[in-house]
Enzyme design. Structure first.
Site, PDB file in Angstrom:
ATOM      1  N   HIS A 146       1.271  -0.879  -0.072  1.00 38.77           N
ATOM      2  CA  HIS A 146       0.214  -0.267  -0.462  1.00 38.77           C
ATOM      3  C   HIS A 146       0.884   1.149  -0.003  1.00 38.77           C
ATOM      4  O   HIS A 146       0.385   2.424   0.413  1.00 38.77           O
ATOM      5  CB  HIS A 146      -0.960  -0.208   1.005  1.00 38.77           C
ATOM      6  N   LYS A 148       2.828   4.215  -1.344  1.00 38.59           N
ATOM      7  CA  LYS A 148       3.271   5.130  -2.558  1.00 38.59           C
ATOM      8  C   LYS A 148       4.066   5.764  -2.082  1.00 38.59           C
ATOM      9  O   LYS A 148       4.557   7.214  -1.982  1.00 38.59           O
ATOM     10  CB  LYS A 148       1.955   5.949  -2.935  1.00 38.59           C
ATOM     11  N   ASP A 153      15.904  10.697  -8.933  1.00 38.68           N
ATOM     12  CA  ASP A 153      17.515  11.112  -8.517  1.00 38.68           C
ATOM     13  C   ASP A 153      17.825  10.582  -7.511  1.00 38.68           C
ATOM     14  O   ASP A 153      19.630  11.320  -7.524  1.00 38.68           O
ATOM     15  CB  ASP A 153      18.014  12.302  -9.541  1.00 38.68           C
ATOM     16  N   HIS A 318      -9.240  10.866   2.510  1.00 39.59           N
ATOM     17  CA  HIS A 318      -8.669  10.208   2.024  1.00 39.59           C
ATOM     18  C   HIS A 318      -7.199  10.521   3.003  1.00 39.59           C
ATOM     19  O   HIS A 318      -6.967   9.391   2.441  1.00 39.59           O
ATOM     20  CB  HIS A 318      -8.385  10.220   0.198  1.00 39.59           C
ATOM     21  N   LYS A 320      -4.322  10.430   5.371  1.00 37.86           N
ATOM     22  CA  LYS A 320      -3.952  10.008   6.666  1.00 37.86           C
ATOM     23  C   LYS A 320      -3.149  10.577   7.406  1.00 37.86           C
ATOM     24  O   LYS A 320      -1.585  11.229   7.060  1.00 37.86           O
ATOM     25  CB  LYS A 320      -3.044   7.953   6.710  1.00 37.86           C
ATOM     26  N   ASP A 325      -0.566  15.807  20.841  1.00 42.40           N
ATOM     27  CA  ASP A 325      -0.513  16.962  21.400  1.00 42.40           C
ATOM     28  C   ASP A 325       0.256  17.585  21.136  1.00 42.40           C
ATOM     29  O   ASP A 325       0.892  19.043  21.291  1.00 42.40           O
ATOM     30  CB  ASP A 325       1.266  16.622  22.742  1.00 42.40           C
TER      31      ASP A 325
END
Length: 400
Positions: A146, A148, A153, A318, A320, A325
């Site tokens: 999952h 990405k 370079d 979508h 995450k 704190d």
């Protein structure tokens, strides 16, 4: 009625076989897995939250590549945007840039064979990872890469929630506008992204011979202290619990899928009992059957303990993102669910810079302004169809 009895017996045998395959396969994978050891790094990090902004910058960086492009995506769609992405990679490969593209077998299964073959003819090395295999066929079918990741370079890195497809640039009539968080990194942290990519590439291809000097150039430090955290079903749950238990004031969780494992949920409930403010932001619409309904039992518990829940209503959320704190920010690829924390290959970035976190808080405040606050009564007032789907979701929560 004999046919019904035979059919029922076959179904029971198949389900039992799949569940045995899954749990034994996961047990062995977790026993073999090692919790990640990630050093602190210092990089220049940019947060991109709109697909159009991200891909303008992303494609510009790809076009300016001089030596190598390494790309790993969970999803590449077989649509106009996916084809544009392949065209850019082929253009760079024909110009002499070493281009390696790694795709998750399940997430990118719709990419046409013709497009893959065309890319290979034009110099792009394309391989699939996490293909199902024996002896644990059902388990490996469920386990996904999952992550990405892009490394250009050896100097510029990308990681976050965006994939390649029309929905990610707001061309999907149902899910637009798409809201997500993605990071662009320049600095010493890019070497860690490179290492994770190459490890996945070696597993998928068996190739181990690389020009390390070219792929790992000298990198200058940036202003933002951070730490990458790549996981493979081991270590993610413990790391999240550790941060939850350390929080003394507030915890913010932004996720498209809120289905936390038991231990994580117990730590959140304990935090609420200790007067830590817990805020959850989830989407109102869903891009996946059952997951929205499956999240409601957990959200009810959060509300019952005094937590706050918002549903994002202006498109699909979508992202995450976790905040603890106002001292630690986590942005990456892992959702707040069983699959990401206990099964999939993921990578997150823990950031410890107060100025960057202040910027993230402003973005989150904008997202909350585009959301509706839910009450416990809202989640109780659902029809029987919703309750049935919710029940089904509870049965298969580890596979959602």
């Amino acid at each position: 009625m004999k046919w019904l009895a035979c059919f029922t017996a076959i179904v029971i045998i198949l389900v039992s076989f799949c569940m045995t395959d899954y749990y034994i396969g996961r047990f062995i994978a977790r026993k073999r897995g090692k919790p990640p050891q990630s050093p602190l790094r210092k990089s220049d990090i940019t947060l991109l939250v709109r697909g159009t902004d991200l891909f303008i910058q992303y494609f510009d960086d790809l076009y300016n590549a001089r030596s190598s492009i390494h790309v790993l995506f969970y999803i590449v769609r077989n649509d106009s945007f996916g084809k544009l992405f392949f065209d850019i990679l082929m253009d760079r490969a024909k110009s002499g840039v070493k281009v390696r593209l790694l795709l998750d077998w399940f997430g990118s299964r719709t990419v046409s064979k013709q497009l893959i073959q065309k890319a290979r003819r034009n110099g792009v090395e394309v391989h699939y990872c996490n293909t199902p295999r024996l002896p644990f066929l059902f388990f490996t079918l469920q386990r996904r890469n999952h992550r990405k990741i892009t490394v250009i370079d050896g100097k510029i890195g990308y990681v976050g929630g965006y994939n390649i497809g029309e929905e990610y640039i707001d061309l999907d009539s149902l899910l637009s506008p798409w809201r997500d968080y993605h990071l662009r990194i320049e600095g010493t942290g890019t070497a860690d992204l490179q290492s994770v990519f190459l490890r996945d590439w070696k597993r998928a291809t068996g190739v181990t011979d690389f020009d390390e000097q070219a792929l790992f150039p000298s990198l200058a430090e940036g202003p933002i202290t951070h730490r990458f955290f790549p996981t493979e079903g081991v270590g993610a749950e413990e790391e999240i619990i550790r941060h939850i238990e350390k929080a003394t004031n507030s915890i913010f969780i932004g996720t498209p899928y809120f289905i936390p494992p038991k231990k994580v949920m117990a730590s959140l409930e304990k935090a609420l009992e200790n007067n830590v403010k817990v805020t959850i932001l989830v989407p109102r619409m869903s891009d996946h059957p059952i997951v929205k309904e499956a999240s409601f039992p957990y959200l009810r518990k959060i509300l019952a303990k005094g937590g706050t829940v918002y549903q994002y209503k202006e498109g699909f959320f979508h992202a995450k993102v976790l905040l603890f704190d106002d001292a630690v920010c986590d942005i990456g690829t892992a959702n707040f669910d069983y699959r990401s924390l206990l099964l999939n290959k993921e990578i997150n970035c823990f950031i410890y810079d107060h100025e960057f976190i202040a910027h993230v808080k402003k973005i989150i405040a904008e997202d909350i302004m585009q959301s509706t606050q839910l009450s416990h009564r809202d989640l109780q007032a659902v029809n029987i169809r919703f309750r049935i789907i919710e029940w089904i979701g509870g049965l298969i929560k580890g596979l959602l």
